[in-house]
Design a protein around this motif. Structure first.
Motif, short mmCIF file in Angstrom:
data_model
loop_
_atom_site.label_atom_id
_atom_site.label_comp_id
_atom_site.label_asym_id
_atom_site.label_seq_id
_atom_site.Cartn_x
_atom_site.Cartn_y
_atom_site.Cartn_z
N PHE A 222 -51.98 -92.57 -23.02
CA PHE A 222 -51.89 -92.34 -21.51
C PHE A 222 -50.40 -92.56 -21.03
O PHE A 222 -49.79 -93.65 -21.74
N PRO A 223 -49.63 -91.86 -20.43
CA PRO A 223 -48.46 -92.37 -19.85
C PRO A 223 -48.34 -93.46 -18.81
O PRO A 223 -49.50 -94.01 -18.61
N VAL A 224 -47.21 -94.02 -18.60
CA VAL A 224 -47.05 -95.42 -18.12
C VAL A 224 -47.94 -95.33 -16.81
O VAL A 224 -48.51 -96.29 -16.39
N HIS A 226 -50.44 -93.51 -15.75
CA HIS A 226 -51.80 -93.57 -15.45
C HIS A 226 -52.25 -94.90 -15.82
O HIS A 226 -53.32 -95.46 -15.28
N ARG A 230 -54.47 -96.61 -12.92
CA ARG A 230 -55.94 -96.43 -13.29
C ARG A 230 -56.54 -97.64 -13.88
O ARG A 230 -57.58 -97.91 -13.59
#
Lengths: 315, 331
Positions: A222-224, A226, A230
């Motif tokens: 996941f990118p930073v 996210h 999240r």
């Protein structure tokens, strides 16, 4: 959340109110001062003084007075103010809107400004900004709100004319004007607390970054952003929720002081008058009222905590 | 298997990987020039005691070197692409989809505030663009595959309600959900009860084989290696000291460190032999001895050992060792 939990919390709330009421009662037994003498003056006619004492029941023994007051509270009657000769509940109701709007606006400002700011400061960390941020936070926390209130009045009211210097505009007279009348006092209370919450939010976020589940989230590809919103944010919010609960009591105390600065006819001003007049029923009523709000808010915080963190069982 | 040159590009080729920590001038060399190769569908093990740099090696491949560390040199080629040169966004697209990892700490590796379902589904939805319903269905299949008897119910559970073994199975389900080319398993069974270690390991091997995923198994446990690995690299203090196909390594260990590790394994067939621990501990990477790093603990150490780090030499096809005791080890 179970019904036993709610029942227990209500019991705790009631116990807190009783303890606080007893403590206030005892405090005013110990400190010197007489409401009748305060009102009539030391040179008043002794007969008048005696008659007034008789009427108010201040001559009864402490236990009897406490019993009388408690009976009243249990039947929903907070008694009559000595100073104002009006029912305490009516006096409180007249003024609660002022204090409540200051407190809620201040709380709102803390949440809306401090939490996002704390997140941003946690994410965008750099070597040079570190001492600047912590120094700013230290200063922000140390500023007394009454001083801030005076500065705000001189800048935004006297120089710029954007806000009134004091006084309260009720809701009925227009919502915008009403909010304008409590904006500066709310800001004055909020700024030191914003500093506190920014620090908590930022530290909590930074602390969470080093947890294993964050590494897992990155390993999942996941990118930073996210990972941050999240995964990290929800975990980081737990200590922030706790501190927001504790801060509410500071906000309430803050309103008492700031109402003096802005000449706002709220509960704070009423409380100060009541204390100097030794107006026992009014003091008791106010203390009970304030305690109720603070305890209720803490209950709401606990429930919010449970909603965010499934590991916390509310039993 | 290794050794035989292939015209095809290896799945993973690590060349002279160096991961250093601390200041530029006096770096702490946790991984100090490690090379290995992994072919498709192969299981390769990296073995060594704690502190020898194997976990950092795994994290370096993922681009997840802990704070304070950096990759100081070398190449990590996944199917020919050097991962070290990739920027953050490109590496993010490889993680989870082509390269995934199961960590040593099942108790803390899952997000405590998200349900098991949320944590698996987010991966499927993000990488495979599945709909909500498809993601739920696939998650149930995955949880079923890792041996949960009531996968549907498990979706709504939070990690704190699960045992370590259950959590690690969830991690495995998650790591294999996008059918990656390579799974890095860093001590996947170390934190688990002995009774379920074998079970989880068997699961890992079976599922990886099902989806054609190669496995890089990082472990200190040679018993584990003998069961699953095709090839073994033995690491000591940031270096590979011996490399051989699993059978060869077990039948003919050459490096005194490997021999020491094998002597530590309880073997039922050789129950008469006494367990012999290796004396001392792995030197911390900021206080390495001169020359051969194992020399201070080595029962066979001689005058030459502290002079310089011995080179890794091939003593037979596919079998390399870094020790002065072996012919050719004179680099």
């Amino acid at each position: 959340m179970s019904s036993t939990y709610l029942a227990r919390r209500i019991f705790t709330l009631a116990t807190t109110l009783i303890v606080v009421a007893m403590a206030t009662f005892l405090a005013f037994e110990v400190i010197p001062g007489d409401p009748v003498l305060t009102m009539l003056g030391p040179d008043a006619d002794p007969a008048l003084i005696a008659a007034m004492r008789e009427e108010l029941g201040t001559e009864l023994p402490p236990a009897a007075r406490l019993a009388r007051w408690t009976r009243g509270v249990l039947t929903g009657d907070l008694g009559t103010s000595i100073r104002y000769a009006r029912p305490v509940s009516a006096l409180i109701l007249d003024r609660v809107a002022v204090s409540l709007s200051i407190a809620l606006l201040a709380m709102g400002a803390v949440v809306v400004i401090a939490v996002p700011l704390g997140i941003v400061l946690a994410v965008r960390r750099s070597h040079w900004s570190e001492p600047v941020i912590s120094a700013t936070i230290q200063v922000g926390m140390a500023i007394p709100s009454f001083w801030l209130g005076i500065i705000l009045i001189s800048v935004f009211s006297l120089s710029l004319g954007l806000f009134p210097t004091g006084g309260y505009v009720p809701f009925e007279a227009g919502i915008a004007a009403s909010i304008r009348s409590v904006t500066l006092p709310s800001i004055a209370i909020a700024i030191p607390l914003i500093a506190v919450v920014v620090r908590y939010t930022r530290n909590s976020m930074i602390d969470q970054f080093s947890h294993d589940y964050v590494r897992t989230a990155f390993s999942k590809g996941f990118p930073v952003r996210h990972v941050l919103y999240r995964h990290v944010l929800r975990n980081a919010s737990l200590p922030v929720i706790t501190v927001l609960g504790m801060i509410f009591a500071n906000v309430v105390v803050g309103t008492i002081i700031i109402e003096q600065v802005f000449a706002l006819p709220g509960l704070g001003l009423l409380l100060v008058t009541a204390v100097s007049a030794r107006d026992f029923p009014l003091i008791q009523g106010l203390v009970l009222y304030i305690t109720f709000f603070v305890t209720l808010f803490n209950l709401l915080v606990d429930i919010a905590y449970h909603v965010v963190d499934p590991r916390v069982e509310l039993t | 298997m290794s050794g035989a040159p292939s015209t095809r590009v290896s799945l993973l080729e690590v060349r002279d990987l160096r991961t250093w920590f601390g200041p530029e001038a006096t770096p702490v060399r946790a991984v100090d020039g490690v090379s290995f190769t992994l072919e498709r569908r192969q299981t390769v093990a990296i073995v060594g005691e704690s502190g020898c740099g194997k976990s950092v090696t795994g994290l370096s491949l993922m681009g997840l070197v802990p704070a304070g560390g950096r990759i100081a040199g070398g190449a990590v080629r996944l199917d020919g692409t050097d991962l070290i040169g990739l920027d953050h966004g490109e590496m993010t697209r490889i993680r989870g989809r082509r390269l995934s990892m199961v960590f040593q700490e099942p108790m803390t590796s899952l997000n405590p505030l998200m349900t098991v379902g949320e944590q698996i589904e987010e991966m499927l939805r993000y990488h495979l663009s599945l709909s909500r319903r498809q993601a739920v269905e696939r998650s149930v299949e995955l949880l079923d595959a890792v041996g949960f008897s009531r996968p549907k119910r498990l979706l709504g559970e939070y990690p704190h309600r699960l045992s370590g073994g259950m959590r690690q199975r969830v991690m495995i389900a998650m790591a294999l959900s996008c059918e990656p080319e390579l799974l890095i398993a860093d001590e996947p069974t170390t934190a688990l009860d002995v009774t379920i270690q074998a079970q989880v390991l068997e699961l890992l091997r079976r599922l990886a084989a099902q989806v054609d995923t190669a496995v890089l198994l990082i472990t200190h446990d040679l018993a584990v290696v003998s069961e699953v690995a095709d090839h073994v690299y033995v690491m000591y203090a940031g270096l590979v000291v011996e490399s051989a196909p699993t059978r060869v390594l077990f039948s003919k260990p050459l490096h005194p460190y490997t021999q020491g590790l094998l002597a530590c394994v309880t073997s039922i067939s050789e129950s008469k032999r006494r367990l012999r621990p290796i004396r001392g501990t792995v030197p911390p990477p900021d206080a390495l001895p001169p020359g051969c790093r194992f020399a201070p603990r080595c029962p066979h150490a001689f005058a030459r050992c502290p002079s310089a780090v011995p080179g890794l030499v091939e003593v037979e096809a596919g079998h390399q060792v870094r020790c002065y005791l072996h012919p050719g080890g004179t680099a």
